[in-house]
Design a protein around this motif. Structure first.
Motif, PDB file in Angstrom:
ATOM      1  N   ASN A 124       0.815  -1.147   0.499  1.00 46.28           N
ATOM      2  CA  ASN A 124       0.240  -0.040  -0.202  1.00 46.28           C
ATOM      3  C   ASN A 124       0.867   1.589  -0.239  1.00 46.28           C
ATOM      4  O   ASN A 124      -0.013   2.094  -0.700  1.00 46.28           O
ATOM      5  CB  ASN A 124      -1.273  -0.311   1.201  1.00 46.28           C
ATOM      6  CG  ASN A 124      -2.300  -0.803   0.865  1.00 46.28           C
ATOM      7  OD1 ASN A 124      -2.569  -1.089  -0.122  1.00 46.28           O
ATOM      8  ND2 ASN A 124      -2.725  -1.124   2.321  1.00 46.28           N
ATOM      9  N   ILE A 125       1.979   1.429   1.160  1.00 45.64           N
ATOM     10  CA  ILE A 125       2.824   2.715   0.857  1.00 45.64           C
ATOM     11  C   ILE A 125       3.470   3.051  -0.625  1.00 45.64           C
ATOM     12  O   ILE A 125       3.670   3.964  -0.880  1.00 45.64           O
ATOM     13  CB  ILE A 125       3.609   2.025   1.891  1.00 45.64           C
ATOM     14  CG1 ILE A 125       2.961   2.570   3.665  1.00 45.64           C
ATOM     15  CG2 ILE A 125       5.198   3.247   1.761  1.00 45.64           C
ATOM     16  CD1 ILE A 125       4.229   2.244   4.691  1.00 45.64           C
ATOM     17  N   ILE A 126       3.871   1.901  -1.084  1.00 46.30           N
ATOM     18  CA  ILE A 126       5.291   1.724  -2.386  1.00 46.30           C
ATOM     19  C   ILE A 126       3.699   2.532  -3.138  1.00 46.30           C
ATOM     20  O   ILE A 126       4.199   3.407  -4.144  1.00 46.30           O
ATOM     21  CB  ILE A 126       5.144   0.424  -3.015  1.00 46.30           C
ATOM     22  CG1 ILE A 126       6.268  -0.446  -1.386  1.00 46.30           C
ATOM     23  CG2 ILE A 126       5.980   0.845  -4.046  1.00 46.30           C
ATOM     24  CD1 ILE A 126       7.702   1.368  -2.182  1.00 46.30           C
ATOM     25  N   THR A 127       2.497   1.710  -3.716  1.00 53.30           N
ATOM     26  CA  THR A 127       1.530   2.396  -4.550  1.00 53.30           C
ATOM     27  C   THR A 127       0.630   3.870  -4.451  1.00 53.30           C
ATOM     28  O   THR A 127       1.278   4.591  -4.782  1.00 53.30           O
ATOM     29  CB  THR A 127       0.253   0.760  -4.332  1.00 53.30           C
ATOM     30  OG1 THR A 127       0.503  -0.350  -4.494  1.00 53.30           O
ATOM     31  CG2 THR A 127      -0.579   1.820  -5.229  1.00 53.30           C
ATOM     32  N   ALA A 128       0.890   3.928  -3.276  1.00 56.13           N
ATOM     33  CA  ALA A 128       0.517   5.647  -2.628  1.00 56.13           C
ATOM     34  C   ALA A 128       1.914   6.264  -3.523  1.00 56.13           C
ATOM     35  O   ALA A 128       1.266   7.188  -3.734  1.00 56.13           O
ATOM     36  CB  ALA A 128      -0.125   5.703  -1.117  1.00 56.13           C
ATOM     37  N   THR A 129       2.651   5.602  -2.732  1.00 55.16           N
ATOM     38  CA  THR A 129       4.138   7.207  -3.298  1.00 55.16           C
ATOM     39  C   THR A 129       4.209   6.507  -4.548  1.00 55.16           C
ATOM     40  O   THR A 129       4.400   8.354  -4.858  1.00 55.16           O
ATOM     41  CB  THR A 129       5.451   6.261  -2.388  1.00 55.16           C
ATOM     42  OG1 THR A 129       5.060   5.547  -0.743  1.00 55.16           O
ATOM     43  CG2 THR A 129       6.806   6.866  -3.269  1.00 55.16           C
ATOM     44  N   ALA A 130       3.892   5.722  -5.356  1.00 48.77           N
ATOM     45  CA  ALA A 130       4.774   5.456  -6.893  1.00 48.77           C
ATOM     46  C   ALA A 130       3.389   6.426  -7.411  1.00 48.77           C
ATOM     47  O   ALA A 130       3.313   7.581  -8.478  1.00 48.77           O
ATOM     48  CB  ALA A 130       3.950   4.716  -7.497  1.00 48.77           C
TER      49      ALA A 130
END
Length: 71
Positions: free
Chosen positions: A37-43
């Motif tokens: 979730n964090i990686i996706t939001a950051t992207a």
């Protein structure tokens, strides 16, 4: 996002199976769902910030802040 990847894992029935999730050769020690979730939001946020209109606003805001900040 510009690039998407899909991970296909064949169904394996085994109680001895262990997997160690890694990201860029680093072991992921946090809960995997939270990490994704964090990686996706950051992207998505990075993509949004890099939109041409948003970049103009950010640059304008930086110029205004640099003009008003005391020396």
């Amino acid at each position: 996002m510009k690039k998407s990847a899909c991970l296909n894992i064949p169904e394996i029935i085994s109680s001895n199976l262990q997997a160690v999730p890694k990201w860029k050769n680093q072991v992921i020690e946090s809960p995997l769902r939270s990490f994704i979730n964090i990686i996706t939001a950051t992207a998505y946020e990075t993509e949004w910030v890099n939109l041409s209109r948003i970049v103009e606003i950010v640059v304008l805001n930086q110029n205004i802040n640099s003009d008003t900040e005391p020396n």
